[in-house]
Enzyme design. Structure first.
Site, PDB file in Angstrom:
ATOM      1  N   HIS A 163      97.000  -7.579  24.546  1.00  0.00           N
ATOM      2  CA  HIS A 163      96.747  -7.683  23.113  1.00  0.00           C
ATOM      3  C   HIS A 163      95.622  -8.719  22.957  1.00  0.00           C
ATOM      4  CE1 HIS A 163      97.576  -9.024  18.967  1.00  0.00           C
ATOM      5  NE2 HIS A 163      98.262  -7.916  18.797  1.00  0.00           N
ATOM      6  N   ASP A 199     102.992 -13.236  27.944  1.00  0.00           N
ATOM      7  CA  ASP A 199     103.070 -12.830  26.549  1.00  0.00           C
ATOM      8  C   ASP A 199     104.342 -11.995  26.402  1.00  0.00           C
ATOM      9  OD1 ASP A 199     102.951 -11.516  24.142  1.00  0.00           O
ATOM     10  OD2 ASP A 199     100.848 -10.909  24.332  1.00  0.00           O
ATOM     11  N   GLN A 257     106.373  -8.364  23.083  1.00  0.00           N
ATOM     12  CA  GLN A 257     107.036  -7.054  23.088  1.00  0.00           C
ATOM     13  C   GLN A 257     108.209  -7.003  24.063  1.00  0.00           C
ATOM     14  OE1 GLN A 257     106.553  -5.141  20.762  1.00  0.00           O
ATOM     15  NE2 GLN A 257     104.535  -5.759  20.036  1.00  0.00           N
ATOM     16  N   LYS A 277     109.014 -10.038  15.231  1.00  0.00           N
ATOM     17  CA  LYS A 277     109.168  -8.787  15.975  1.00  0.00           C
ATOM     18  C   LYS A 277     110.587  -8.635  16.523  1.00  0.00           C
ATOM     19  CE  LYS A 277     104.348  -8.805  17.559  1.00  0.00           C
ATOM     20  NZ  LYS A 277     103.657  -7.730  16.830  1.00  0.00           N
ATOM     21  N   CYS A 313      94.987  -3.875  18.174  1.00  0.00           N
ATOM     22  CA  CYS A 313      94.548  -5.162  18.713  1.00  0.00           C
ATOM     23  C   CYS A 313      94.413  -5.130  20.226  1.00  0.00           C
ATOM     24  CB  CYS A 313      95.488  -6.291  18.309  1.00  0.00           C
ATOM     25  SG  CYS A 313      95.614  -6.504  16.547  1.00  0.00           S
TER      26      CYS A 313
END
Ligand SMILES: Cc1ncc(COP(=O)(O)O)c(C=O)c1O
Lengths: 405, 122
Positions: free
Chosen positions: A118, A195, A198, A221, A363
């Site tokens: 991302h 990261d 997700q 999220k 993104c």
């Protein structure tokens, strides 16, 4: 699988929009009543600032605020004093790039990132490399959107290794534990940033087990409020890093000639935080814990596997789905190209049937360049989705064919 | 229900007017919206104070391409100055469809390109 009809009852948005087919949880998830109630509880019962008041409601607010820190720590297998509250994943990663990256990256350094990042885990590293004259190395992907990592990419110069756990476009679940092991074996000094935007909402993530140095993720999220992100970092690295923002809350003592900063995590939390939102994030974590993260993963795996099969069955060659073919290797994200229709038009027509999907480059422009598409349409699943939603998506795509010919 | 994809718009998308490169254009501008990959290149020909002909090439969503096609007809013969003063309200009226803030960008891309081409030619 979960009984999604029952889960939906916890999400007030479905009372207002019973017809809503929400397939954009990768962008942001819906919020259960428990989280909304907690926000209201803060604003109606103890809406005071934290760490300042000696009065009861401020003490209560501080207590609840710190409870979230403990909750998050326990959720990801960390210590509370290593959990920093920021605004979102983007800010968390920028914090690492700014506070530690600037300190350890120079002309002789290399920074390794992947093609599937991302922008928020790509641009900060690219810019740091530009500014400090370091070399940026990119890990490529194979045809199925799987990482082509080889330990030879890591040298004694590799200062930073930044990788997403789960791709927000391809859905690929990277074998991060194995990769981190290889990275650390090749160079124990390489700082590994994961990261988790997700991953944390969808899988059981344990930082000790992963053995990374930093993990970043967003509350919004994972059923929590907007305006809150989490950065987890190893204690000794947090101590070594520069502060991020200077000002109130992060200082121990300020004199005209010098300032003494607080210890981590407070050293990185300048200014009044999103108090109510941080407090309500604990309710989101409790909600997920009650469902069980293994079950959350099972639910999504079954849905994605069903969706992959049904879409192929219905549309064959007309649909190109990006990412791994096996549900085992992917999260609940499904980006695709459908005929020659533009993703905007697909999304718009689906919206007229109350199906919310995302259209664009999500993104991840370098990834789309590699996939040789300008934009994709993306449907993503979470705990409140079910197979019925997949069928509605299929009906919606049939409608697209009908309207656009 | 599908206001956005009314006959009028789809017709322009499927049979774009004044499509293709223009030889001897006085000015041309290519604009794209990297967010979604919409792309238009416009060619304009002037006659004194007026725009006498507009052509376009491009690819992208229905709204961006139909808007371009509609504009090549609508703006032909109009004064440069007048075209430069047009804004999103004009575009919305012309298309006769409701457009949210995200979608409006697609509709405005061709207008912006034409205005830029006029400015470059001044
Ligand atoms: C993989 C990944 N990383 C980072 C982000 C950025 O999250 P935020 O916008 O909350 O900072 C996202 C959000 O879409 C994401 O999917």
């Amino acid at each position: 699988m979960f009984d999604s009809q029952k889960i939906k009852k916890d999400f007030p948005i479905f009372e207002k929009h019973p017809e809503l087919v929400y397939l954009d949880s990768t962008a942001t998830s819906l919020k259960p009543r428990q989280v909304i109630d907690k926000l209201v509880e803060y604003y109606t019962q103890y809406s005071a600032n934290v760490f300042r008041g000696i009065y009861k409601i401020s003490e209560k607010a501080t207590e609840e605020f710190e409870k979230t820190r403990e909750k998050i720590a326990q959720f990801i297998g960390a210590k509370p004093e290593e959990v920093i509250f920021v605004r979102n994943t983007t800010e968390a990663i920028n914090l690492v790039a700014y506070s530690l990256g600037r300190k350890i990256v120079d002309k002789s350094s290399e920074i390794v990132v992947s093609l599937m990042e991302h922008h928020s885990n790509f641009v900060p590293w690219q810019q740091l490399a530009f500014e400090n004259g370091a070399r940026l190395k990119i890990i490529n992907i194979d045809k199925q959107g799987r990482l082509l990592f080889s330990p030879e990419m890591i040298t004694r110069r590799t200062a930073i290794f930044a990788l997403t756990y789960v791709s927000n476009v391809l859905g690929t679940i990277n074998p991060v534990k194995k990769i981190i092991k290889q990275v650390k074996k090749a160079n124990p000094n390489t700082i590994v940033i994961i990261d988790g935007a997700q991953a944390v909402p969808h899988l059981k993530v344990d930082v000790k087990e992963l053995a990374c140095d930093f993990l970043a993720f967003s509350s919004h999220k994972m059923l929590g409020p907007t305006g809150v992100g989490v950065l987890w970092g190893k204690r000794e690295l947090l101590e070594q890093a520069f502060p991020f923002l200077y000002g109130g809350e992060m200082i121990r003592e300020v004199r005209l000639e010098e300032t003494v900063f607080k210890e981590p995590p407070y050293k990185f939390e300048a200014g009044t935080p999103a108090i109510g939102e941080v407090i309500a994030l604990a309710s989101a974590v409790e909600y997920l814990e009650k469902l069980g993260m293994e079950k959350v993963r099972e639910h999504e795996k079954e849905l994605i596997s069903y969706a992959l099969e049904r879409l192929k069955e219905e549309f064959g060659e007309k649909i190109t789905i990006f990412g791994p073919e096996e549900a085992e290797e992917r999260g609940g994200v499904l980006a695709f190209k459908f005929g020659s229709y533009h993703p905007h038009d697909i999304a718009q027509i689906l919206d007229s049937l109350n199906i919310a999907v995302r259209a664009g480059h999500h993104c991840a422009m370098p990834l789309h360049q590699a996939l040789k598409v300008e934009a994709t349409t993306r449907a993503s699943f979470y705990i409140y989705n079910d197979k019925e939603d997949v069928e509605k998506l299929i009906e919606g795509l049939r409608r697209v064919e009908k309207v656009l010919g | 229900m599908m206001d956005l994809y009314r006959e009028y718009i789809l017709n322009h998308y499927q049979n774009p007017r004044n499509f293709g490169k223009m030889e001897g254009a006085d000015s041309s501008v290519k604009l794209s919206n990297p967010l979604c990959g919409d792309e238009v290149k416009v060619y304009v020909k002037f006659e004194g104070e007026k725009v006498s002909k507009i052509n376009f090439e491009g690819k992208g969503c229905v709204i961006s391409q139909a808007s371009a096609s509609i504009l090549t007809e609508e703006l032909k013969g109009k004064k440069k100055e007048e075209i430069l003063s047009l804004d999103k309200n004009f575009m919305l009226k012309l298309l006769r469809i409701p457009l949210g803030p995200n979608r409006l960008k697609c509709a405005l891309l061709p207008l912006e390109a034409i205005q830029k081409a006029i400015k470059n030619g001044l």
